[in-house]
Design an enzyme around this catalytic site. Structure first.
Site, mmCIF file in Angstrom:
data_model
loop_
_atom_site.group_PDB
_atom_site.id
_atom_site.type_symbol
_atom_site.label_atom_id
_atom_site.label_comp_id
_atom_site.label_asym_id
_atom_site.label_seq_id
_atom_site.Cartn_x
_atom_site.Cartn_y
_atom_site.Cartn_z
ATOM 1 C CG ASP A 98 -3.217 -11.331 4.638
ATOM 2 O OD1 ASP A 98 -2.102 -10.793 4.627
ATOM 3 O OD2 ASP A 98 -4.110 -11.066 5.471
ATOM 4 C CG ASP A 199 1.542 -9.938 7.422
ATOM 5 O OD1 ASP A 199 0.546 -9.620 8.072
ATOM 6 O OD2 ASP A 199 2.571 -10.437 7.929
ATOM 7 C CD GLU A 241 0.217 -5.337 9.071
ATOM 8 O OE1 GLU A 241 -0.263 -5.410 10.203
ATOM 9 O OE2 GLU A 241 1.017 -6.202 8.633
ATOM 10 C CG HIS A 315 -6.370 -9.988 11.647
ATOM 11 N ND1 HIS A 315 -6.230 -9.115 10.589
ATOM 12 C CD2 HIS A 315 -5.159 -10.551 11.834
ATOM 13 C CE1 HIS A 315 -4.997 -9.159 10.148
ATOM 14 N NE2 HIS A 315 -4.314 -10.016 10.892
ATOM 15 C CG ASP A 316 -3.194 -7.795 13.526
ATOM 16 O OD1 ASP A 316 -3.316 -9.005 13.815
ATOM 17 O OD2 ASP A 316 -2.587 -7.393 12.515
#
Ligand code: NOJ
Length: 542
Positions: A98, A199, A241, A315-316
């Protein structure tokens, strides 16, 4: 299009905190992941995307990094990380890291220095503005609530933070910051990683004075520069993302001739049960037909020119079964349907830990059970402003909150689902007694084996990877049917996205046997085929 190693890859996302604890401290760790590599190999994935494992004070569970070139103590050491990269390779698995460079932690040495004085060499690594009439420079707000500006008394200026105030935004206009980021990326590339998940990368070109938060004017220049100075010559997998990307913007990022990213996540589908202008916690009935409309648009736009990333969960987000399927009577059928529908599309599948065994949302009954900073802040804001009662806010968090997907991985029926021998950092979903890896592996009909089969089919049939996509329009709004065609081979995929029985009439395809389905099938007559709740199948058209 030039072939890339990642075109037929399948990515598995690990949220390390919740995957497997190896030392009994209640927190997942790198050695825990190493212990589970056999399992990942059995599933058949080629790549693991690791949510951040860097040193972090954990204000936002690792998305606030205080040292990009070191490992979070709870997760292990750099030696563990090197061991993971090497051992994963022995299982045919590559590691994608990430990359969180829209912001750092306020405990990063860059920020500690930057705060010291206005003329500190690191001051311009961040974004500072003078007060306006004794207030914040403008009314920009942070994703985790409140103003995006935080006052620093030492220097009398505000700094920008689009997430928590412990996540100051980095200043991409500063070439020194950009070079420091590229150096750090090259440090990881040299360690043998296979790429980066980036991210909120659509935010790095921000222009806060003009209130431009995403898709800023220099965004693509920065990504091109990053490409040239880091992963470009190395043929790595990169995925952005990019919540703000529509299909046209996605093309800009991913067209190979643009030298930017391999692919970006399409996340619009997550808003199909939200109101357009309210936050994520204000929900309404899911627009089921919208699912196929969105995926269809992206498939068509990116079909020939670039590559999609196929994702339901991370995970969000809440668990997909809970949001788009049925976590009750049709849990298994709807989980398999969602997998078949999505992973037969063109693009790289991303599977989030636990999705392959059909994990569901984990309801809470009290605010004290929440860990996630976003939900904690939202609860406070929604109740204090009178927008929701306490119960309404809890209901909203149970539906959309990020902890839903962050509860520990459910491995077996032992205490804490086999995740830890200690006290887990976040409650384990009590349904681990029935929903767990061990049970899934013992049942040849489980969701796990549908995922395994989907991955095998992808590896065996180039049509799944490279086939042209076309949606069939003669179906009910809740039925998504499409074909994939490549070098004389055609696959037909049919998915009933709803619990409502449906009918399809595709006489042109005659009678066929399914390659994969979520209900037992004999010969399927496509002339008049009733579809059960959430029924889905793949047929190889002969
Ligand atoms: C997106 C990440 O996926 C999320 O978990 C995080 O809170 C924000 N970006 C900020 O880094």
């Amino acid at each position: 299009m030039e072939r890339k190693w990642w075109h037929d890859a399948v990515v598995y996302q690990i949220y390390p905190r919740s995957f497997q604890d190896s030392n009994g401290d209640g927190i997942g760790d790198l050695q825990g992941i190493i212990q589970r590599l056999d399992y990942l190999e059995k599933l058949g994935v080629d790549v693991v995307w690791l949510s951040p494992v860097y040193r972090s004070p954990n204000d936002d569970n690792g998305y606030d990094i205080s040292d990009y070139q070191d490992i979070m103590e709870e997760f292990g050491t750099m030696a563990d990380m090197e061991e993971l990269i090497a051992k994963a390779a022995q299982h045919g698995i590559r590691i994608v890291m990430d990359l969180v460079v829209n912001h750092s932690s306020d405990e990063h040495p860059w920020f500690i220095e930057a705060k010291k004085s206005k003329d500190n060499p690191y001051r311009d690594f961040y974004i500072w503005r003078d007060p306006v009439d004794g207030h914040e420079p403008n009314d920009l707000t942070a994703s985790f609530g409140g103003s995006a500006w935080e006052f620093d008394a030492t220097t009398g200026q505000y700094y920008l933070h689009f997430f928590s105030k412990k996540q100051p935004d980095l200043n991409w206009e500063n070439p020194k910051l950009r070079q420091a980021v590229y150096d750090m990326m090259n440090f990881w590339i040299d360690k043998g990683i296979a790429g980066f998940r980036m991210d909120v990368i659509d935010m790095i070109g921000k222009k806060p004075d003009e209130k431009i938060t995403v898709n800023g004017p220099l965004l693509h220049d920065y990504i091109k520069e990053m490409h040239a100075k880091t992963f470009g010559p190395k043929d790595l997998l990169t995925v952005g993302e990019t919540w703000s990307a529509n299909e046209q913007i996605a093309l800009q990022y991913t067209k190979p001739s643009n030298h930017e990213l391999s692919m970006v996540f399409q996340l619009f589908f997550t808003q199909l049960d939200q109101y357009p202008d309210k936050g994520k916690f204000f929900t309404r009935e899911l627009n089921v037909a919208g699912i196929k409309e969105i995926f269809d648009r992206w498939q068509v736009a990116l079909n020939e020119q670039s590559w999609n990333a196929l994702v339901w969960e991370n995970h969000d987000l809440p668990r997909a079964i809970s949001e788009y399927g049925d976590e009750g009577a049709y849990r298994i059928e709807s989980a398999k349907m969602l997998a078949i529908m999505l992973y037969m599309l063109k693009g790289v599948p991303y599977i989030y830990q636990g999705q392959e065994i059909g994990m569901t949302n984990c309801p809470i009954s009290d605010v004290s059970q929440i860990d996630d900073i976003e939900s904690i802040n939202a609860y406070r804001e929604l109740t204090q402003s009178g927008q929701m009662t306490k119960q309404e806010a809890l209901d909203a968090i149970n539906k959309k909150g990020r902890d839903n997907a962050r509860t520990p991985m459910q491995w077996d029926t032992s205490a804490n689902g086999g995740f830890t021998t200690g006290t887990p950092w976040l409650h384990v979903n009590p349904n681990y007694q029935t929903i767990n890896v061990k049970a899934a592996l013992e049942d040849q009909d489980s969701i796990f084996y549908t995922y395994q089969k989907l991955i095998q089919i992808r590896k065996q049939k180039p049509v799944v990877v490279y086939g042209d996509y076309q949606m069939l329009t003669q179906t009910a709004p809740e039925v998504y049917a499409y074909t994939r065609s490549y070098q004389g081979q055609t696959l037909l995929v049919v998915a009933n996205l709803s619990a409502k029985p449906q009918m399809i009439n595709l006489p042109q395809y005659g009678k066929q046997k399914a390659l994969l389905s979520n209900y037992a099938q004999g010969i399927i007559d496509l002339k008049a085929k009733p579809l059960k709740p959430y029924e889905a199948f793949v047929i190889e058209i002969k």
